[in-house]
Design a protein around this motif. Sequence first.
Motif, PDB file in Angstrom:
ATOM      1  N   ALA A 183     -15.767 -25.993 -34.023  1.00 43.36           N
ATOM      2  CA  ALA A 183     -15.144 -26.948 -33.101  1.00 43.36           C
ATOM      3  C   ALA A 183     -13.805 -26.422 -32.589  1.00 43.36           C
ATOM      4  CB  ALA A 183     -14.953 -28.296 -33.783  1.00 43.36           C
ATOM      5  N   ASP A 184     -13.080 -25.697 -33.429  1.00 41.76           N
ATOM      6  CA  ASP A 184     -11.792 -25.148 -33.009  1.00 41.76           C
ATOM      7  C   ASP A 184     -11.955 -24.153 -31.866  1.00 41.76           C
ATOM      8  OD1 ASP A 184     -10.342 -26.672 -34.758  1.00 41.76           O
ATOM      9  OD2 ASP A 184     -10.141 -25.103 -36.295  1.00 41.76           O
ATOM     10  N   VAL A 185     -13.061 -23.431 -31.866  1.00 44.11           N
ATOM     11  CA  VAL A 185     -13.331 -22.512 -30.758  1.00 44.11           C
ATOM     12  C   VAL A 185     -13.463 -23.306 -29.455  1.00 44.11           C
ATOM     13  CG1 VAL A 185     -14.931 -20.794 -29.822  1.00 44.11           C
ATOM     14  CG2 VAL A 185     -14.455 -20.850 -32.283  1.00 44.11           C
ATOM     15  N   LEU A 186     -14.134 -24.437 -29.514  1.00 46.28           N
ATOM     16  CA  LEU A 186     -14.288 -25.282 -28.333  1.00 46.28           C
ATOM     17  C   LEU A 186     -12.951 -25.867 -27.879  1.00 46.28           C
ATOM     18  CD1 LEU A 186     -17.627 -27.173 -29.159  1.00 46.28           C
ATOM     19  CD2 LEU A 186     -17.287 -25.184 -27.669  1.00 46.28           C
ATOM     20  N   LEU A 187     -12.083 -26.176 -28.842  1.00 48.10           N
ATOM     21  CA  LEU A 187     -10.757 -26.682 -28.475  1.00 48.10           C
ATOM     22  C   LEU A 187      -9.986 -25.634 -27.681  1.00 48.10           C
ATOM     23  CD1 LEU A 187      -9.525 -28.533 -31.708  1.00 48.10           C
ATOM     24  CD2 LEU A 187     -10.635 -29.499 -29.694  1.00 48.10           C
ATOM     25  N   VAL A 188     -10.084 -24.396 -28.118  1.00 50.40           N
ATOM     26  CA  VAL A 188      -9.410 -23.316 -27.395  1.00 50.40           C
ATOM     27  C   VAL A 188     -10.024 -23.144 -26.013  1.00 50.40           C
ATOM     28  CG1 VAL A 188      -8.937 -20.841 -27.382  1.00 50.40           C
ATOM     29  CG2 VAL A 188      -8.738 -22.144 -29.514  1.00 50.40           C
ATOM     30  N   GLU A 189     -11.339 -23.214 -25.946  1.00 51.30           N
ATOM     31  CA  GLU A 189     -12.008 -23.089 -24.651  1.00 51.30           C
ATOM     32  C   GLU A 189     -11.634 -24.224 -23.704  1.00 51.30           C
ATOM     33  OE1 GLU A 189     -16.028 -20.683 -26.155  1.00 51.30           O
ATOM     34  OE2 GLU A 189     -16.187 -22.737 -25.423  1.00 51.30           O
ATOM     35  N   ALA A 190     -11.335 -25.399 -24.277  1.00 56.16           N
ATOM     36  CA  ALA A 190     -10.936 -26.542 -23.453  1.00 56.16           C
ATOM     37  C   ALA A 190      -9.489 -26.423 -22.967  1.00 56.16           C
ATOM     38  CB  ALA A 190     -11.106 -27.838 -24.236  1.00 56.16           C
ATOM     39  N   GLY A 191      -8.748 -25.451 -23.494  1.00 55.88           N
ATOM     40  CA  GLY A 191      -7.387 -25.229 -23.018  1.00 55.88           C
ATOM     41  C   GLY A 191      -6.295 -25.670 -23.966  1.00 55.88           C
ATOM     42  N   LEU A 192      -6.574 -25.720 -25.276  1.00 55.02           N
ATOM     43  CA  LEU A 192      -5.562 -26.167 -26.222  1.00 55.02           C
ATOM     44  C   LEU A 192      -4.306 -25.304 -26.145  1.00 55.02           C
ATOM     45  CD1 LEU A 192      -4.571 -27.913 -28.555  1.00 55.02           C
ATOM     46  CD2 LEU A 192      -5.819 -26.415 -30.132  1.00 55.02           C
ATOM     47  N   HIS A 193      -4.476 -23.979 -26.141  1.00 59.68           N
ATOM     48  CA  HIS A 193      -3.321 -23.094 -26.084  1.00 59.68           C
ATOM     49  C   HIS A 193      -2.661 -23.138 -24.709  1.00 59.68           C
ATOM     50  CE1 HIS A 193      -5.167 -20.532 -29.572  1.00 59.68           C
ATOM     51  NE2 HIS A 193      -4.691 -21.703 -29.972  1.00 59.68           N
ATOM     52  N   THR A 194      -3.481 -23.206 -23.684  1.00 60.76           N
ATOM     53  CA  THR A 194      -2.934 -23.281 -22.325  1.00 60.76           C
ATOM     54  C   THR A 194      -2.096 -24.538 -22.147  1.00 60.76           C
ATOM     55  OG1 THR A 194      -4.903 -22.118 -21.522  1.00 60.76           O
ATOM     56  CG2 THR A 194      -3.537 -23.205 -19.867  1.00 60.76           C
ATOM     57  N   PHE A 195      -2.608 -25.638 -22.670  1.00 60.38           N
ATOM     58  CA  PHE A 195      -1.863 -26.896 -22.616  1.00 60.38           C
ATOM     59  C   PHE A 195      -0.583 -26.796 -23.433  1.00 60.38           C
ATOM     60  CE2 PHE A 195      -1.354 -31.116 -24.839  1.00 60.38           C
ATOM     61  CZ  PHE A 195      -0.686 -31.738 -23.793  1.00 60.38           C
ATOM     62  N   GLY A 196      -0.683 -26.160 -24.599  1.00 61.80           N
ATOM     63  CA  GLY A 196       0.493 -26.003 -25.449  1.00 61.80           C
ATOM     64  C   GLY A 196       1.593 -25.193 -24.782  1.00 61.80           C
ATOM     65  N   MET A 197       1.216 -24.287 -23.890  1.00 65.35           N
ATOM     66  CA  MET A 197       2.197 -23.474 -23.171  1.00 65.35           C
ATOM     67  C   MET A 197       2.700 -24.160 -21.899  1.00 65.35           C
ATOM     68  SD  MET A 197       0.759 -19.552 -23.611  1.00 65.35           S
ATOM     69  CE  MET A 197      -0.883 -19.942 -22.967  1.00 65.35           C
ATOM     70  N   GLY A 198       2.163 -25.369 -21.628  1.00 64.65           N
ATOM     71  CA  GLY A 198       2.614 -26.124 -20.467  1.00 64.65           C
ATOM     72  C   GLY A 198       1.989 -25.699 -19.159  1.00 64.65           C
ATOM     73  N   LYS A 199       0.907 -24.936 -19.218  1.00 63.89           N
ATOM     74  CA  LYS A 199       0.274 -24.450 -17.988  1.00 63.89           C
ATOM     75  C   LYS A 199      -0.690 -25.465 -17.392  1.00 63.89           C
ATOM     76  CE  LYS A 199       0.724 -19.557 -19.135  1.00 63.89           C
ATOM     77  NZ  LYS A 199       0.034 -18.249 -19.311  1.00 63.89           N
TER      78      LYS A 199
END
Length: 250
Positions: A183-199
């Motif tokens: 599930a964590d892989v899907l979270l990353v694919e959904a943009g978890l890190h991108t969102f965390g960087m404010g993008k």
Amino acid sequence: MIVRRFALVMATFWSLLVPFVAQAEIVSLFDTNTFLQDRRALIPASAPTESQTQEPRRVASLFAGQAGGSLFAPWPDRTVAKDTPFLLGPDASVAERIRHLIGQAESRHQGYNAVQHGAKRLPPARPTEMTLAEIYQWISDTPGQPHAIGRYQFIPVTLKRLVIKTGTDLQQVFSPRLQDRLADVLLVEAGLHTFGMGKIGREKFMNNLAGIWAGLPTSNGKSYYHGFAGNRATMTWDRFDQEMARIFPG
């Protein structure tokens, strides 16, 4: 004369009293035998039995290091059943909180052992007790029915893609830990890190999550897969937004 008579009387009195005083019990706090004698205690107490001395103390102490646990000592390790969902605490990570929210939308009651309600032929065992190979075999043996499985309701094509992407051995058990990792892989694919960087903004990230999990609503209030194979959002957009705001305050 009077003084001499008084002195004589007192001498006679003490001569008669001294033998009785000598026989009286004289107790000294410094006498080592004082507390070894058989005396009646103010508060009667009995010595513990052999079984009592072998039992651990069960009283709590405010101070670490006492025989019975301390309110400040670390909690002892606890064994968690392999199909028990993670219970969120104050130190839960962002990923754990999002997964908990997804689990509420996708598999509120069965959790890690959930199987899509439309499946007529269920797996031969609980999903958390099956290997990935056995789950694949169940999918192959039961065509024409939905196969979403686990806490995050992985559909076959997504499950197989994630297994390949993570290099997971098919003999691994479909445990809660493995389900969380996929599930964590899907979270990353959904943009978890991108969102965390404010993008990307929170609404965009939420819509991305809804594009993966049908139980989550999109910003229009409906599931991205509304009406498809009976799918619908199982929570409102307002609640979804409120819960995400708690995870990402400010």
